[in-house]
Write an enzyme that holds these catalytic residues in place. Structure first.
Site, PDB file in Angstrom:
ATOM      1  N   THR A  37       0.834  -1.215   0.000  1.00  0.00           N
ATOM      2  CA  THR A  37       0.000   0.000   0.000  1.00  0.00           C
ATOM      3  C   THR A  37       0.859   1.252   0.000  1.00  0.00           C
ATOM      4  OG1 THR A  37      -1.845  -1.111   1.058  1.00  0.00           O
ATOM      5  CG2 THR A  37      -1.714   1.249   1.402  1.00  0.00           C
TER       6      THR A  37
ATOM      7  N   SER B 286       1.197  -7.535  -0.936  1.00  0.00           N
ATOM      8  CA  SER B 286       1.909  -8.592  -0.181  1.00  0.00           C
ATOM      9  C   SER B 286       1.053  -9.820   0.109  1.00  0.00           C
ATOM     10  CB  SER B 286       2.532  -8.044   1.104  1.00  0.00           C
ATOM     11  OG  SER B 286       1.580  -7.906   2.131  1.00  0.00           O
TER      12      SER B 286
ATOM     13  N   THR C 131       1.571  -4.418   4.299  1.00  0.00           N
ATOM     14  CA  THR C 131       1.395  -4.752   5.717  1.00  0.00           C
ATOM     15  C   THR C 131       0.887  -6.180   5.932  1.00  0.00           C
ATOM     16  OG1 THR C 131      -0.879  -3.896   5.704  1.00  0.00           O
ATOM     17  CG2 THR C 131       0.867  -2.365   6.373  1.00  0.00           C
TER      18      THR C 131
HETATM   19  C1  SIN Z   1      -0.327  -5.302   1.040  1.00  0.00           C
HETATM   20  O1  SIN Z   1      -0.126  -5.993   2.035  1.00  0.00           O
HETATM   21  O2  SIN Z   1       0.454  -5.276   0.071  1.00  0.00           O
HETATM   22  C2  SIN Z   1      -1.581  -4.489   0.929  1.00  0.00           C
HETATM   23  C3  SIN Z   1      -2.046  -3.967   2.227  1.00  0.00           C
HETATM   24  C4  SIN Z   1      -1.096  -3.016   2.863  1.00  0.00           C
HETATM   25  O3  SIN Z   1       0.046  -2.818   2.497  1.00  0.00           O
HETATM   26  O4  SIN Z   1      -1.566  -2.405   3.869  1.00  0.00           O
END
Ligand code: SIN
Length: 320
Positions: free
Chosen positions: A14, A62, A95
């Site tokens: 994100t 991710s 995340t």
């Molecule tokens: C991810 O994990 O790539 C998408 C969600 C985020 O980064 O908060």
């Protein structure tokens, strides 16, 4: 003249996300902006006493993180931390699986320099994005004299790779270190350290990485799945996984690793058939405390997802 550098690896998430409508914090697409653009969009980074060098290792949401990217990431981190002119590293990451990547890198590399994973809960196009501050804080931690090991930095809090867990779906301060508590805080660009840097004893994980990332043959990773205990749990999922060739199973038990008798029976059958079984807890805090007579190994305080990584590495290390 800056004679040491901080290397920033981009993997997506994100923090590199954009939405068609400025300010949309939900309907966005992760992993759109390249790491060099994220770095150059932050003029405050130019004040760093270190030269900043960026490299794109992957560009994924991710949730789609995979073993190929982990292999590449481990190779690039190992390469850069071995360079005498590198002070430390930052890795931008989504995340959702950040805790798994952090644990994996710590377990296999146990770096003597800081490797700081950072992220964002809001995309770069948010009205008040959190990524820029997280990036500044991560660079501050990577710049800290004496820092070492893999840590995560989010919302001004520093977490060890061993303890970090995503615990909130929306809040900017989405991570916790559980019982262990945070490793430190970043305040106005300064690190206030509360406890020791993570360090893992050299062992099976380092053996595994020789095969995973640096071996001549890129071997398939051992298949390890996670099952959970809950009301009415039975052994059907376990038996299906064993029939499908699973090599390891982590069970997220209830409370102190307790298991429905039907699920436990199936796990004992699996173990007797040669599948490695590890018992973790689905509780967010605390750890499975072993007691005399336990037949299933406990996860040594690791959460189910980290116990899965540890078990894959153990199987990988011993696969000769
Ligand atoms: C991810 O994990 O790539 C998408 C969600 C985020 O980064 O908060």
């Amino acid at each position: 003249m800056k004679n040491k550098k901080i290397v920033i690896l981009g993997t997506g998430g994100t923090i590199a996300g954009t939405s068609a409508q400025v300010g949309d914090n939900l309907g966005y697409t992760a992993a759109q902006i390249r790491i060099c653009e994220l770095v150059s969009a932050l003029p405050a980074l130019a004040n760093s006493r270190f030269e900043l060098f960026s490299e794109q290792v992957a560009q994924v949401d991710s949730k789609d993180m995979d073993f190929g990217i982990w292999r590449a990431l481990a190779q690039r981190v190992a390469h850069w931390v071995a360079q005498p002119d590198v002070q430390g590293m930052v890795i931008t990451h989504g995340t959702d699986t950040l805790e798994e990547s952090a644990f994996f890198l710590q377990a296999v590399l146990d770096p003597a320099k800081p490797v700081v994973l950072t992220c964002a809960m809001r995309p770069a196009t948010a009205l008040a994005p959190d990524g820029p501050q997280n990036m500044l804080d991560a660079v501050a931690v990577a710049s800290h004299t004496g820092a070492r090991g893999v840590v995560a930095v989010c919302a001004g809090v520093v977490h060890s790779a061993f303890d970090v867990q995503k615990v909130h779906t929306y809040r900017l301060d989405a991570f916790s270190s559980g019982d262990a508590g945070p490793l430190g805080h970043v305040e106005e660009g300064r690190l206030r350290l509360l406890r020791n840097w993570p360090s893992a004893p050299v062992g099976q994980a380092q053996e595994a990485i020789k095969k995973i990332a640096f071996g001549a043959d890129a071997r398939p990773w051992p298949r390890v799945d996670i099952v959970m205990n809950y009301v009415g749990a039975d052994g059907r999922a376990v038996r299906a996984l064993v029939a499908d060739g699973v090599q390891g199973l982590v069970v997220a038990g209830t409370g102190n690793g307790s298991l429905h008798h039907a699920l436990e029976a199936a796990l004992l059958e699996a173990q007797a058939a040669g599948v490695r079984v590890v018992r973790a807890t689905r509780c967010l805090n605390g750890r499975v405390l072993p007691k005399p007579g336990d037949v299933l190994a406990d996860s040594q305080g690791l959460s189910p997802v980290k116990a899965r990584v540890a078990l894959m590495l153990a199987l990988m290390a011993n696969d000769d």
